[in-house]
Design an enzyme around this catalytic site. Structure first.
Site, PDB file in Angstrom:
ATOM      1  N   CYS A 298      20.032  65.961 116.021  1.00  0.00           N
ATOM      2  CA  CYS A 298      20.126  65.169 117.240  1.00  0.00           C
ATOM      3  C   CYS A 298      21.599  64.904 117.540  1.00  0.00           C
ATOM      4  CB  CYS A 298      19.385  63.843 117.033  1.00  0.00           C
ATOM      5  SG  CYS A 298      19.438  62.768 118.474  1.00  0.00           S
TER       6      CYS A 298
ATOM      7  N   HIS B  46      12.951  60.089 122.754  1.00  0.00           N
ATOM      8  CA  HIS B  46      14.148  59.293 123.061  1.00  0.00           C
ATOM      9  C   HIS B  46      13.870  58.273 124.170  1.00  0.00           C
ATOM     10  CE1 HIS B  46      17.510  60.763 120.708  1.00  0.00           C
ATOM     11  NE2 HIS B  46      17.256  62.028 121.003  1.00  0.00           N
TER      12      HIS B  46
END
Ligand code: NI
Length: 174
Positions: free
Chosen positions: A92, A138
């Protein structure tokens, strides 16, 4: 287009539940373009708005080799996931230098609005399906480390904090 600053864990904005966008206007289109520019520059294959400090339901993705297949997603929603799952390594941009094996649905169907505001559906599998699931997480403040066992997560976070401290200690470069 502008390259935006990517927020890093443990920035609290990464834990926010993002608000629906609704109307797709010029400001939304500009933000999507800036997010794509930021993602390509990083480089990465996906980016969600909270990663640039904006708590709205916007995602950009491009998993093509040639980096010529950008997807701009407004208010995306997974409307179907396969029962079949797959485990693969993920990273990420908000947690640089650590990677973990995450189990995800192998295929999904997604409903979203594009940059013109048109409602669309997309069927995805493999890497694209994985990337979309990661980015949509997210929007609800969920990070890939949340899918790992606590033992694995703590190990990775220790490594991450050590890496971040080492970076801060590096002298500034002109
Ligand atoms: Ni991410």
């Amino acid at each position: 287009m502008t390259v935006l600053r990517i927020r890093r864990y443990p920035d609290p904005v990464l834990r926010a539940r993002c608000a629906p966008v609704g109307t797709v206007d010029e400001e939304v289109r500009r933000l999507l373009d800036d997010m794509l520019e930021t993602m390509y520059a990083a480089p990465g294959i996906g980016l969600a708005a909270p990663q640039v400090g904006v708590t709205r339901r916007l995602v950009v993705v491009d998993v093509s080799e040639e980096k010529n297949a950008p997807l701009r997603l407004v208010d995306p929603e997974i409307v179907w996931r396969s029962e079949e799952t797959e485990v693969a390594e993920e990273g990420c941009l908000s947690l640089p230098d650590i990677y973990g094996e995450v189990r995800r649905a192998r295929a999904i169907r997604l409903r979203y609005r594009d940059e013109t505001g048109a409602l669309r559906e997309l069927a995805a599998e493999g890497l694209l399906a994985r990337c979309l699931q990661h980015e949509l997480d997210h929007l609800d403040g969920v990070l890939f480390i949340d899918h790992l066992s606590s033992v694995r997560r703590n190990l990775l976070l220790r490594r991450y904090r050590k890496g971040q401290r080492a970076k801060k200690a590096e002298p500034a470069r002109a």
